[in-house]
Design an enzyme around this catalytic site. Structure first.
Site, short mmCIF file in Angstrom:
data_model
loop_
_atom_site.label_atom_id
_atom_site.label_comp_id
_atom_site.label_asym_id
_atom_site.label_seq_id
_atom_site.Cartn_x
_atom_site.Cartn_y
_atom_site.Cartn_z
N TRP A 101 0.85 -1.20 0.00
CA TRP A 101 0.00 0.00 0.00
C TRP A 101 0.89 1.25 0.00
CZ3 TRP A 101 -2.10 2.69 4.88
CH2 TRP A 101 -2.96 3.74 4.53
N TYR A 136 -4.53 -0.11 -5.03
CA TYR A 136 -3.17 0.38 -4.79
C TYR A 136 -2.53 0.87 -6.10
CZ TYR A 136 -3.46 -2.08 -0.24
OH TYR A 136 -3.83 -2.53 1.00
N LYS A 146 -7.33 -7.58 -3.66
CA LYS A 146 -8.61 -7.26 -3.03
C LYS A 146 -9.58 -6.61 -4.00
CE LYS A 146 -5.69 -6.22 0.94
NZ LYS A 146 -4.51 -5.50 0.44
N HIS A 176 -12.25 -5.75 0.13
CA HIS A 176 -11.33 -4.79 0.77
C HIS A 176 -11.92 -4.16 2.04
CE1 HIS A 176 -7.62 -2.20 -0.29
NE2 HIS A 176 -7.81 -2.18 1.02
N SER A 205 -11.78 -8.08 4.63
CA SER A 205 -10.85 -7.17 5.28
C SER A 205 -11.65 -6.05 5.92
CB SER A 205 -9.87 -6.61 4.25
OG SER A 205 -8.98 -5.70 4.86
N PRO A 220 1.29 -3.34 10.64
CA PRO A 220 1.88 -3.81 11.91
C PRO A 220 2.76 -2.76 12.58
CG PRO A 220 2.94 -4.86 10.02
CD PRO A 220 1.76 -4.14 9.48
N LEU A 221 3.19 -1.74 11.81
CA LEU A 221 3.99 -0.66 12.40
C LEU A 221 3.14 0.60 12.53
CD1 LEU A 221 7.17 -1.18 10.15
CD2 LEU A 221 6.57 -2.36 12.26
N VAL A 281 9.83 0.27 1.29
CA VAL A 281 10.38 0.35 -0.07
C VAL A 281 11.91 0.43 -0.01
CG1 VAL A 281 8.29 1.37 -1.05
CG2 VAL A 281 10.06 2.89 -0.15
N ASN A 310 13.04 -6.65 8.39
CA ASN A 310 11.70 -6.97 8.90
C ASN A 310 11.37 -8.46 8.87
OD1 ASN A 310 11.35 -4.25 9.31
ND2 ASN A 310 9.99 -3.91 7.56
N1 LIG Z 1 -6.79 -4.18 3.99
C1 LIG Z 1 -6.58 -2.92 4.25
O1 LIG Z 1 -7.52 -2.11 4.34
C2 LIG Z 1 -5.17 -2.46 4.50
C3 LIG Z 1 -4.94 -1.20 5.07
C4 LIG Z 1 -3.64 -0.81 5.31
C5 LIG Z 1 -2.59 -1.66 4.99
N2 LIG Z 1 -2.83 -2.86 4.40
C6 LIG Z 1 -1.73 -3.76 4.01
O2 LIG Z 1 -0.79 -3.85 5.08
C7 LIG Z 1 0.49 -3.39 4.62
C8 LIG Z 1 1.30 -2.74 5.73
O3 LIG Z 1 0.64 -1.64 6.31
P1 LIG Z 1 1.11 -0.13 6.08
O4 LIG Z 1 1.52 0.06 4.67
O5 LIG Z 1 0.05 0.71 6.67
O6 LIG Z 1 2.42 0.08 6.92
P2 LIG Z 1 3.34 -0.58 8.04
O7 LIG Z 1 3.95 -1.82 7.53
O8 LIG Z 1 2.62 -0.57 9.33
O9 LIG Z 1 4.44 0.58 8.08
C9 LIG Z 1 5.10 1.03 6.92
C10 LIG Z 1 5.87 2.29 7.24
O10 LIG Z 1 6.93 2.00 8.11
C11 LIG Z 1 8.19 2.26 7.46
N3 LIG Z 1 9.08 1.12 7.77
C12 LIG Z 1 8.89 -0.18 7.45
N4 LIG Z 1 9.89 -0.94 7.94
C13 LIG Z 1 10.72 -0.11 8.60
C14 LIG Z 1 11.95 -0.29 9.29
N5 LIG Z 1 12.48 -1.51 9.44
N6 LIG Z 1 12.56 0.81 9.84
C15 LIG Z 1 12.01 2.03 9.71
N7 LIG Z 1 10.86 2.27 9.05
C16 LIG Z 1 10.22 1.21 8.49
C17 LIG Z 1 7.88 2.36 5.99
O11 LIG Z 1 8.76 3.27 5.36
P3 LIG Z 1 9.50 2.92 3.97
O12 LIG Z 1 8.51 2.30 3.05
O13 LIG Z 1 9.97 4.28 3.51
O14 LIG Z 1 10.63 2.02 4.33
C18 LIG Z 1 6.47 2.90 6.01
O15 LIG Z 1 6.48 4.31 6.21
C19 LIG Z 1 0.11 -2.45 3.47
O16 LIG Z 1 1.22 -2.11 2.67
C20 LIG Z 1 -0.98 -3.22 2.81
O17 LIG Z 1 -0.45 -4.26 2.01
C21 LIG Z 1 -4.12 -3.27 4.17
#
Ligand SMILES: NC(=O)c1ccc[n+]([C@@H]2O[C@H](COP(=O)([O-])OP(=O)(O)OC[C@H]3O[C@@H](n4cnc5c(N)ncnc54)[C@H](OP(=O)(O)O)[C@@H]3O)[C@@H](O)[C@H]2O)c1
Length: 277
Positions: free
Chosen positions: A23, A51, A76, A109, A147, A197-198, A240, A248
């Site tokens: 995402w 996305y 989704k 979704h 979801s 998760p973050l 990214v 991770n």
């Molecule tokens: N079903 C739904 O409605 C829904 C909603 C939200 C998310 N999702 C899914 O869940 C996935 C994860 O959730 P999310 O995208 O909200 O984010 P997340 O995984 O909770 O956090 C991502 C953020 O943390 C940073 N990050 C990741 N690893 C890191 C590390 N080791 N050290 C420092 N910063 C780190 C990333 O930056 P960089 O990218 O710049 O490294 C990004 O800004 C999504 O991509 C998507 O596939 C689904």
């Protein structure tokens, strides 16, 4: 090692224990990051029609030269699509975008359109669910799920179709674990996937989490991801950056019961709101 572990869905399909999120990854970033993720050992990729990066995700999967049946791919059906025909149409477009012949997991979704959170779309969800069940029986999807569904949303579709989702992908991180919903799903044999998760990066400065991470000689992101695993959910971290993507996945440690309790007690009200994704 966590990268080789799987969790069984109730229909017997194995899902890798950790997935990779896409995402908010631009198409170019999605291509590079999925390729890196596959190179370092992720075998579960999470994307979505909305996305806007399915084509690049698909291209990365192909260019990885990893056998299709070794990669678990989830996409989704958009949250605003609430008809049988709309679901079928979007599913085939998703397959075409990804360049795949089948999906491992396809999710509704959200139970409501993102611009109308909370709207009762039971009829639409049932129509979409019927389309997904049909695609599942045709062998075009190995597992289907939802979801952002509440217990009520799930019971509404199950009550009218007699077909239980295999997965519910929900917002789940330290301080926001939707305990009742998670317990309900797990008791029903529905695997909970932990998205964000973050907390989309918002936990990365949390001092309480940092204290415990230091105790384990690990980092905040790794502790957050491991916490989801300890709770028997499937985390989907997104990044990214190659080094972060790799880091991770390096979460082969245990969090003690006592520290889990401390982490359970962390609650940041500012992170409670639902949001668009
Ligand atoms: N079903 C739904 O409605 C829904 C909603 C939200 C998310 N999702 C899914 O869940 C996935 C994860 O959730 P999310 O995208 O909200 O984010 P997340 O995984 O909770 O956090 C991502 C953020 O943390 C940073 N990050 C990741 N690893 C890191 C590390 N080791 N050290 C420092 N910063 C780190 C990333 O930056 P960089 O990218 O710049 O490294 C990004 O800004 C999504 O991509 C998507 O596939 C689904």
């Amino acid at each position: 090692m966590i990268k080789n572990e799987n969790i069984k869905l109730y229909n017997g399909v194995s899902m890798p224990r950790i997935g990779f999120g896409t995402w908010q990854s631009s198409p170019e970033d999605a291509y590079k990051s999925v390729l890196w993720a596959l190179e370092c050992g992720y075998r579960h990729i999470d994307t979505a029609y909305v996305y806007g990066n399915e084509k690049e995700v698909g291209r990365a999967i192909k260019d990885s030269r990893i056998r299709r049946d070794e990669i678990f791919v989830c996409s989704k059906c958009p949250a605003n699509v609430k008809t049988y025909e709309g679901c079928i149409e979007h599913f085939f477009e998703t397959l075409k975008n990804l360049g795949l012949e089948y999906l491992d997991l396809y999710l509704i979704h959200a139970p409501w359109p993102w611009d109308n959170i909370g709207l009762d779309c039971t009829k639409g969800n049932v129509d979409v669910w019927r389309a997904m069940v049909e695609l599942y029986h045709k062998g075009l999807i190995r597992a289907i799920g939802v979801s952002n569904f509440s217990e009520r949303d799930i019971e509404a579709i199950v009550g009218l179709t007699d077909f239980k989702p295999m997965v519910n992908q929900i917002r789940y991180f330290i301080g926001n674990t939707q305990e009742r919903l998670t317990r309900y799903c797990q008791n029903e044999g529905i695997v909970v996937e932990a998205y964000s998760p973050l907390a989309t990066g918002k936990l990365l400065e949390n001092e309480d989490i940092k204290r415990i991470a230091l105790k384990y000689n690990t980092t905040i992101p790794k502790l957050c991801i491991r916490y989801c695993i300890e709770k028997n959910t499937v985390p989907l971290p997104k990044s990214v950056h190659k080094d972060r993507i790799e880091a991770n996945l390096d979460v082969d440690f245990k969090i003690s019961e006592d520290d889990l309790k401390v982490l359970d007690s962390i609650h940041d009200m500012s992170l409670d709101r639902p949001y668009r994704s």
